[in-house]
Design a protein around this motif. Structure first.
Motif, short mmCIF file in Angstrom:
data_model
loop_
_atom_site.label_atom_id
_atom_site.label_comp_id
_atom_site.label_asym_id
_atom_site.label_seq_id
_atom_site.Cartn_x
_atom_site.Cartn_y
_atom_site.Cartn_z
N ASP A 53 49.90 16.97 -69.32
CA ASP A 53 50.21 16.18 -68.13
C ASP A 53 50.65 17.08 -66.97
O ASP A 53 50.25 16.87 -65.82
CB ASP A 53 51.30 15.15 -68.45
N GLU A 56 47.50 18.75 -65.74
CA GLU A 56 46.68 17.82 -64.97
C GLU A 56 47.28 17.60 -63.58
O GLU A 56 46.56 17.58 -62.57
CB GLU A 56 46.56 16.48 -65.71
N SER A 57 48.60 17.48 -63.54
CA SER A 57 49.27 17.26 -62.26
C SER A 57 49.05 18.46 -61.32
O SER A 57 48.66 18.30 -60.16
CB SER A 57 50.76 17.03 -62.52
N THR A 59 46.72 20.92 -61.42
CA THR A 59 45.33 21.21 -61.04
C THR A 59 44.74 20.10 -60.17
O THR A 59 43.84 20.37 -59.38
CB THR A 59 44.45 21.41 -62.29
N THR A 60 45.24 18.88 -60.32
CA THR A 60 44.71 17.77 -59.53
C THR A 60 45.40 17.68 -58.17
O THR A 60 44.75 17.56 -57.13
CB THR A 60 44.89 16.44 -60.28
N GLU A 61 46.72 17.75 -58.20
CA GLU A 61 47.46 17.47 -56.96
C GLU A 61 47.53 18.69 -56.06
O GLU A 61 47.73 18.56 -54.85
CB GLU A 61 48.87 16.97 -57.32
N ILE A 62 47.36 19.86 -56.61
CA ILE A 62 47.34 21.08 -55.79
C ILE A 62 45.95 21.71 -55.79
O ILE A 62 45.40 22.03 -54.75
CB ILE A 62 48.38 22.12 -56.28
N GLY A 63 45.34 21.86 -56.95
CA GLY A 63 44.03 22.53 -56.99
C GLY A 63 44.19 24.03 -56.78
O GLY A 63 45.18 24.63 -57.21
N PRO A 64 43.24 24.67 -56.09
CA PRO A 64 43.29 26.13 -55.92
C PRO A 64 44.53 26.53 -55.12
O PRO A 64 44.95 25.80 -54.22
CB PRO A 64 42.03 26.45 -55.12
N ARG A 74 52.50 24.77 -51.29
CA ARG A 74 52.55 23.40 -51.83
C ARG A 74 52.78 23.43 -53.33
O ARG A 74 53.48 22.58 -53.89
CB ARG A 74 51.25 22.65 -51.50
N THR A 293 40.34 25.60 -59.98
CA THR A 293 41.61 24.92 -59.78
C THR A 293 42.71 25.54 -60.65
O THR A 293 43.76 24.95 -60.84
CB THR A 293 41.51 23.39 -60.07
N LEU A 436 40.24 21.68 -65.26
CA LEU A 436 40.98 20.99 -66.33
C LEU A 436 40.12 20.61 -67.52
O LEU A 436 40.57 20.66 -68.68
CB LEU A 436 41.64 19.73 -65.74
N ASP A 437 38.87 20.21 -67.27
CA ASP A 437 38.01 19.74 -68.36
C ASP A 437 37.75 20.82 -69.41
O ASP A 437 37.30 20.51 -70.50
CB ASP A 437 36.67 19.23 -67.80
N PHE B 114 45.69 15.31 -51.46
CA PHE B 114 45.68 16.54 -52.26
C PHE B 114 44.60 17.48 -51.75
O PHE B 114 43.54 17.62 -52.38
CB PHE B 114 45.40 16.20 -53.74
N GLN B 116 41.82 19.97 -51.01
CA GLN B 116 41.12 20.98 -51.80
C GLN B 116 39.62 20.76 -51.65
O GLN B 116 39.17 19.66 -51.39
CB GLN B 116 41.51 20.87 -53.27
N GLN B 237 37.69 15.14 -61.04
CA GLN B 237 38.83 15.49 -60.18
C GLN B 237 39.08 14.41 -59.13
O GLN B 237 40.23 14.01 -58.91
CB GLN B 237 38.54 16.85 -59.50
N ARG B 244 46.10 9.32 -59.23
CA ARG B 244 47.42 9.90 -59.04
C ARG B 244 47.97 9.69 -57.63
O ARG B 244 49.18 9.86 -57.41
CB ARG B 244 47.37 11.42 -59.35
#
Lengths: 473, 473
Positions: A53, A56-57, A59-64, A74, A293, A436-437, B114, B116, B237, B244
């Motif tokens: 979790d 996931e948070s 890599t999704t909410e921030i990414g690179p 961020r 990410t 993430l995958d 988010f 990206q 993503q 999210r």
């Protein structure tokens, strides 16, 4: 000097020494109660999906989140919020400055005799080509040593192509030569007055995903030359084109990058306070390359170590030692966070009794390597025994502990490495495919279990882990 | 109409009818001598690496070759030279005109909350977004039918995201729904006044390689909307970001494309002249999408059929029937070569006794489907028997024969399909990863063996393959 430091920090090597028989212990290093707690921690960790979790948070909410970028800032705020929500104490950002590189655009193509685009990515810290790119004849070298042995004259204004492939190994040992090629090709090119360097990616996949990664920043007088990595299929293609062409093969390479001389990064720190101020330092690095990410490199390391520390926090009572979790900043771009931390904490390094970073992806831990002082050799076996049920083998009595603990290790702090399987790591490493995958949630749990067990044992065992020789002394 | 034609041409379907018992034959359809020749052809083919060499030559020396492009013209010249060098007769280019689409640039990013980048590619024939792109709230639909069932109102200026995944199957049957999504999402978006459509790629991999592919060209009055495919990890993503986020997710999409109203393409044709002017038409399509090098789609089909015809040419004496190999032009962008050929050869279609195209990658042939007229049903079993040693199973008595023979089939020409395994095909299909390294040379040889055996039998068997019902009659 900087170059050597950079290489030595990144190269993952299996040290040649083998485990000696441990000296006889007079008392058990773990009590029966402690062994039961280790088993309970492992049981809980294997059921706990918080690491996934967290990953996931992030890599999704921030990414690179390239070191020194606004995205990394961020990510630091994300890290502070995450640690506070999980109940970590003394949560803070320790900032530092660095010159920050970034990518603006990149493209390449075979101009003649077989015009077609090539999939490339600029290497980190590469300078720009002149606006509009450079078009030049390609000269191919099979390996970096072949280029290093070549004459200085005769390659002026050419594009030098180092086509050396990288071996796939479980321990990642093929990466050493990969890093050398990545770091040094542009330097060798610059020495020879070449227009640019192209390398076959330091990666083991066959997808059109070039692998970026740090090279070395040029000084005011000598380069390096602009440099980019071709994906493995594109390196194959360029080599084939050179074989099939009757004459020279010309490539156009256009890399535009920029430097901000003063940017900010920082280490995000949170603690599980112990009964003593002795410190166990663990973590992963928060920054990532800009193309993926940062899931396996190194969101996984952040997630694993945070989740493991939290499991120890949930035991009854305080741990004996303080567990300090660090989300290191600006690792990829030159271990800036690691060096800043060692400087900022120079006066408390003697309280650091052991340090380790998780920074080799999200594969299962399969080996436990240790870099303890001689006085603590007896601790290796009981720790390794406790990890055995996770299919982790006893490893080498020499460990590096992870890139970001390098300055600590060099200052004498003992380290350990929970060595992950790296067989597939360099398929994804430093590519857009670091997402993430690619992370197996079950393997992530095995990592958390190993780390929870490790930090609990490191916290509770009587006596310290000795000291390592201080570098340069 | 055009839309339906386009879909029906591309969808690979397994027809529901099953093989009937063949009527009793009074004479063997293959003589013992012919059976021995089939076996000799197979033996030779399994040792012959000319198909791989042809494929390497095409993908290296030409690379990507979009229908109507200058690269496709170079590919036609390549094809003429290759066929002549191999000794084919009546080698020629039969040109035709078409409106030609091309890609200029493409990018997308999550703007908020988010920020990206997202890996996308414009769908073929997509119009441009306004310069600088469109930024809009994303509305997600799990499937195309869900979008089709949605109200017309309420989606104005939104970006519609169709997140439908594609099933992995050996026969490629998951592609039908994939094509419908790819073709129709932008039409549905346009109907609703949406700013653009985004689809999850019609592909089965988990790499950040979006899959392009044809949609439908807009008329003067109604769109489609600009449309792009997200790679599977990017679709994951975006879906996760929407889950999210506390509020709307905004994406910026910038696709710049162009049309040339009149461009040229052509079919490259070469023949192994037979004793009669009855024609066996085989081939693959020469054009490819612009992002890969068209190795599996469809350099392999070109290479397999050319190499197979050459093996038959090397038998003693002429084949009974003429073997016409066609490197079809401009297939991907709308079957232009197929339609031009059927028009240009309308007066000799009755001489076409059977037609088939290899256009499903480079996997092994595992099934032999036939679309013969009722009078020729007895030929199915001896042909299937001869292919059995290549691990090819008897298939359905209904076949489509490949995209480019659609107009021939609809005009009554019998067809057959040497059905290749498509389990991995849609990992690579229409992506930058469609490159030579993905082709297994041994499987390519098995294909050549199957095709050589098939065309030899089609050439030598007594009697024709009947006729199919003419479409619309």
């Amino acid at each position: 000097m900087k170059l050597i430091q950079f290489i030595s920090a990144l190269i993952i090597i299996a040290m040649p020494a083998y485990a000696q028989e441990a000296p006889q212990e007079t008392a058990p290093a773990l009590t029966e109660a402690q062994k039961r707690t280790v088993d309970q921690l492992i049981d809980k960790a294997l059921e706990d999906d918080r690491a996934y979790d967290i990953l996931e948070s992030l890599t999704t909410e921030i990414g690179p989140r390239l070191g020194g970028s606004e995205a990394e800032a961020r990510a630091r705020n994300w890290g502070v919020a995450k640690l506070r929500r999980l109940g970590f104490k003394n949560v803070r950002i320790e900032t530092f400055d660095l010159p920050a590189w970034s990518r603006i655009s990149e493209s390449a193509e075979i101009v003649s005799p077989f015009p077609q685009p090539l999939a490339i990515t600029a290497l980190g810290q590469s300078p720009s080509t002149p606006a509009g790119g450079v078009s030049a004849e390609v000269v191919r070298f099979q390996t970096l040593p072949e280029l290093q042995a070549a004459p200085i004259e005769g390659f002026e204004d050419k594009i030098i192509f180092v086509d050396e492939p990288m071996a796939r190994t479980q321990d990642g040992s093929g990466y050493g030569a990969g890093v050398q090629k990545r770091v040094l090709a542009a330097v060798e090119a610059e020495k020879r007055g070449a227009a640019a360097a192209l390398i076959r990616s330091a990666g083991t996949d066959s997808h059109r995903m070039p692998h970026t990664g740090g090279m070395v920043r040029g000084g005011a007088t000598l380069g390096p030359a602009p440099a980019a990595a071709l994906s493995n299929p594109d390196a194959d293609q360029l080599a084939r084109a050179m074989e099939r062409a009757d004459g020279p093969v010309t490539v156009r390479l256009d890399i535009q990058t920029e430097w901000r001389e003063s940017a900010q990064s920082g280490n995000v720190i949170g603690e599980i306070p112990g009964e003593t101020d002795e410190l166990i330092v663990i973590g992963g690095h928060l920054d990532s390359w800009d193309n993926g990410t940062g899931a396996i490199d190194d969101g996984a390391g952040v997630a694993i170590t945070v989740a493991a520390a939290k499991l120890v926090d949930e035991l009854r009572g305080k741990p004996r030692r303080t567990i300090r979790v660090i989300m290191w900043g600006a690792e990829e771009v030159g271990l800036w966070g690691a060096r800043a931390y060692a400087e900022q904490h120079a006066d408390e390094l003697d309280k650091h009794i052991i340090a380790s970073e998780s920074d080799f992806g999200a594969g299962e831990v399969w080996r436990f390597d240790t870099g303890f002082g001689p006085s603590a050799e007896g601790k290796v076996k009981p720790m390794a025994d406790a990890l055995r049920r996770l299919a982790i083998a006893p490893g080498f009595p020499v460990a590096r502990g992870g890139p970001d603990v390098t300055p600590l290790r060099e200052a004498g702090v003992p380290v350990a490495t929970l060595y992950q399987s790296g067989t597939d790591y360099f398929d994804l490493h430093h590519t857009p495919d670091d997402t993430l995958d690619k992370v197996d949630p079950e393997k992530l749990k095995q990592n958390v279990a190993a780390w929870a067990a490790f930090i609990y044992m490191a916290s509770e065992m009587d006596g310290d882990f000795g000291r390592l020789p201080v570098k340069g002394e």
